[in-house]
Write a protein that holds these residues in place. Structure first.
Motif, PDB file in Angstrom:
ATOM      1  N   HIS A 179       1.955   4.865   6.618  1.00 59.82           N
ATOM      2  CA  HIS A 179       3.116   5.295   7.411  1.00 59.82           C
ATOM      3  C   HIS A 179       3.700   4.131   8.207  1.00 59.82           C
ATOM      4  O   HIS A 179       4.304   4.314   9.248  1.00 59.82           O
ATOM      5  CB  HIS A 179       2.708   6.431   8.346  1.00 59.82           C
ATOM      6  CG  HIS A 179       2.394   7.698   7.640  1.00 59.82           C
ATOM      7  ND1 HIS A 179       1.679   7.753   6.478  1.00 59.82           N
ATOM      8  CD2 HIS A 179       2.710   8.973   7.919  1.00 59.82           C
ATOM      9  CE1 HIS A 179       1.554   8.997   6.073  1.00 59.82           C
ATOM     10  NE2 HIS A 179       2.173   9.760   6.921  1.00 59.82           N
ATOM     11  N   LEU A 180       3.487   2.936   7.693  1.00 60.34           N
ATOM     12  CA  LEU A 180       3.862   1.724   8.412  1.00 60.34           C
ATOM     13  C   LEU A 180       5.337   1.693   8.802  1.00 60.34           C
ATOM     14  O   LEU A 180       5.680   1.362   9.934  1.00 60.34           O
ATOM     15  CB  LEU A 180       3.532   0.495   7.555  1.00 60.34           C
ATOM     16  CG  LEU A 180       3.850  -0.846   8.189  1.00 60.34           C
ATOM     17  CD1 LEU A 180       2.881  -1.107   9.342  1.00 60.34           C
ATOM     18  CD2 LEU A 180       3.764  -1.951   7.165  1.00 60.34           C
ATOM     19  N   LEU A 181       6.219   2.026   7.878  1.00 59.15           N
ATOM     20  CA  LEU A 181       7.652   1.901   8.157  1.00 59.15           C
ATOM     21  C   LEU A 181       8.120   2.912   9.194  1.00 59.15           C
ATOM     22  O   LEU A 181       8.878   2.558  10.095  1.00 59.15           O
ATOM     23  CB  LEU A 181       8.453   2.030   6.862  1.00 59.15           C
ATOM     24  CG  LEU A 181       8.177   0.952   5.818  1.00 59.15           C
ATOM     25  CD1 LEU A 181       9.012   1.198   4.559  1.00 59.15           C
ATOM     26  CD2 LEU A 181       8.433  -0.437   6.374  1.00 59.15           C
ATOM     27  N   VAL A 203      13.645  14.864   0.602  1.00 56.43           N
ATOM     28  CA  VAL A 203      13.342  16.203   0.064  1.00 56.43           C
ATOM     29  C   VAL A 203      12.399  16.053  -1.121  1.00 56.43           C
ATOM     30  O   VAL A 203      11.389  16.756  -1.234  1.00 56.43           O
ATOM     31  CB  VAL A 203      14.629  16.947  -0.346  1.00 56.43           C
ATOM     32  CG1 VAL A 203      14.306  18.284  -0.992  1.00 56.43           C
ATOM     33  CG2 VAL A 203      15.551  17.132   0.858  1.00 56.43           C
ATOM     34  N   LYS A 204      12.716  15.129  -2.003  1.00 56.05           N
ATOM     35  CA  LYS A 204      11.904  14.871  -3.199  1.00 56.05           C
ATOM     36  C   LYS A 204      10.451  14.574  -2.838  1.00 56.05           C
ATOM     37  O   LYS A 204       9.526  15.011  -3.517  1.00 56.05           O
ATOM     38  CB  LYS A 204      12.514  13.701  -3.968  1.00 56.05           C
ATOM     39  CG  LYS A 204      11.724  13.225  -5.152  1.00 56.05           C
ATOM     40  CD  LYS A 204      12.382  11.998  -5.773  1.00 56.05           C
ATOM     41  CE  LYS A 204      11.401  11.286  -6.675  1.00 56.05           C
ATOM     42  NZ  LYS A 204      11.888   9.997  -7.101  1.00 56.05           N
ATOM     43  N   HIS A 205      10.241  13.858  -1.747  1.00 63.98           N
ATOM     44  CA  HIS A 205       8.889  13.493  -1.324  1.00 63.98           C
ATOM     45  C   HIS A 205       8.251  14.521  -0.394  1.00 63.98           C
ATOM     46  O   HIS A 205       7.164  14.276   0.128  1.00 63.98           O
ATOM     47  CB  HIS A 205       8.911  12.111  -0.661  1.00 63.98           C
ATOM     48  CG  HIS A 205       9.111  11.001  -1.638  1.00 63.98           C
ATOM     49  ND1 HIS A 205       8.100  10.503  -2.419  1.00 63.98           N
ATOM     50  CD2 HIS A 205      10.225  10.310  -1.976  1.00 63.98           C
ATOM     51  CE1 HIS A 205       8.577   9.547  -3.184  1.00 63.98           C
ATOM     52  NE2 HIS A 205       9.870   9.406  -2.942  1.00 63.98           N
ATOM     53  N   GLU A 221       6.399   4.680   3.368  1.00 62.27           N
ATOM     54  CA  GLU A 221       5.933   3.442   2.740  1.00 62.27           C
ATOM     55  C   GLU A 221       6.945   2.809   1.798  1.00 62.27           C
ATOM     56  O   GLU A 221       6.621   1.881   1.064  1.00 62.27           O
ATOM     57  CB  GLU A 221       4.603   3.684   2.022  1.00 62.27           C
ATOM     58  CG  GLU A 221       4.675   4.300   0.646  1.00 62.27           C
ATOM     59  CD  GLU A 221       5.436   5.613   0.519  1.00 62.27           C
ATOM     60  OE1 GLU A 221       5.958   5.846  -0.576  1.00 62.27           O
ATOM     61  OE2 GLU A 221       5.544   6.389   1.475  1.00 62.27           O
ATOM     62  N   HIS A 222       8.174   3.285   1.818  1.00 57.94           N
ATOM     63  CA  HIS A 222       9.235   2.638   1.046  1.00 57.94           C
ATOM     64  C   HIS A 222      10.587   3.028   1.622  1.00 57.94           C
ATOM     65  O   HIS A 222      10.671   3.916   2.474  1.00 57.94           O
ATOM     66  CB  HIS A 222       9.146   2.962  -0.449  1.00 57.94           C
ATOM     67  CG  HIS A 222       9.542   4.337  -0.843  1.00 57.94           C
ATOM     68  ND1 HIS A 222       8.749   5.442  -0.625  1.00 57.94           N
ATOM     69  CD2 HIS A 222      10.647   4.803  -1.461  1.00 57.94           C
ATOM     70  CE1 HIS A 222       9.353   6.518  -1.097  1.00 57.94           C
ATOM     71  NE2 HIS A 222      10.514   6.154  -1.608  1.00 57.94           N
ATOM     72  N   GLN A 268       0.861  -1.188   0.000  1.00 58.62           N
ATOM     73  CA  GLN A 268       0.000   0.000   0.000  1.00 58.62           C
ATOM     74  C   GLN A 268       0.892   1.231   0.000  1.00 58.62           C
ATOM     75  O   GLN A 268       1.621   1.470   0.954  1.00 58.62           O
ATOM     76  CB  GLN A 268      -0.915   0.009   1.220  1.00 58.62           C
ATOM     77  CG  GLN A 268      -1.802   1.227   1.277  1.00 58.62           C
ATOM     78  CD  GLN A 268      -2.565   1.335   2.586  1.00 58.62           C
ATOM     79  OE1 GLN A 268      -2.760   0.359   3.293  1.00 58.62           O
ATOM     80  NE2 GLN A 268      -2.979   2.538   2.910  1.00 58.62           N
ATOM     81  N   ARG A 269       0.820   2.026  -1.059  1.00 61.80           N
ATOM     82  CA  ARG A 269       1.699   3.188  -1.189  1.00 61.80           C
ATOM     83  C   ARG A 269       1.050   4.484  -0.710  1.00 61.80           C
ATOM     84  O   ARG A 269       1.728   5.399  -0.287  1.00 61.80           O
ATOM     85  CB  ARG A 269       2.156   3.351  -2.638  1.00 61.80           C
ATOM     86  CG  ARG A 269       3.050   2.243  -3.162  1.00 61.80           C
ATOM     87  CD  ARG A 269       4.387   2.133  -2.467  1.00 61.80           C
ATOM     88  NE  ARG A 269       5.171   3.328  -2.467  1.00 61.80           N
ATOM     89  CZ  ARG A 269       6.088   3.665  -3.347  1.00 61.80           C
ATOM     90  NH1 ARG A 269       6.359   2.856  -4.339  1.00 61.80           N
ATOM     91  NH2 ARG A 269       6.767   4.787  -3.251  1.00 61.80           N
TER      92      ARG A 269
END
Length: 144
Positions: free
Chosen positions: A26-28, A134-136, A58-59, A21-22
């Protein structure tokens, strides 16, 4: 699709590993302490050197180096995903196929792997790991 991995003993690799799930996940970061513990545990039995690692909600991306004579990054990722998944609540959505296969609905099955080829490639992927928050839009500056 003929999907091939680059197996290089003692190689340095860049990885991207995604949650299934993307969106709005906020799992990680919610379970960052568990993720750290799992990585330390896997490193004890299957050593590797971390050059860079960033965990987003999420990644995650990382640059790691395997020991001389070892190219088995797949076992390391299988263990990290498995041990992390084992210790979090079982409340995620699972498709019928995942239920039939008795799989959790946490991780995408595949991950992106890239064998670092030279110093310029190494620098580019290290920069990518550092700029990604930063990108996100998660931080304003790399140093944050």
């Amino acid at each position: 699709m003929d999907y091939r991995r680059a197996w290089h003993k003692g190689g340095t690799y860049f990885f991207t590993v995604n949650c299934l799930q993307r969106k709005n996940n906020h799992l990680l970061v919610r379970n960052i302490d568990l993720l750290r513990e799992v990585i330390v545990k896997v490193k004890r039995t299957h050593p590797f050197t971390i050059h860079a690692w960033v965990v987003l909600p999420e990644h995650m991306h990382c640059v790691i180096e395997l020991p001389d004579g070892d190219s088995d990054f797949a076992t390391r990722w299988r263990l990290i995903k498995m041990l992390f998944s084992r210790d979090i609540n079982k409340d995620e959505y699972r498709s019928e196929i995942r239920k039939q296969r008795r799989e959790r609905g946490i991780w995408q099955r595949r991950y992106w792997e890239h064998l670092i080829r030279d110093e310029a490639d190494y620098r580019a992927h290290m920069d990518y790991v550092h700029i990604n928050p930063v990108k996100h839009g998660l931080v304003q500056r790399v140093k944050d």
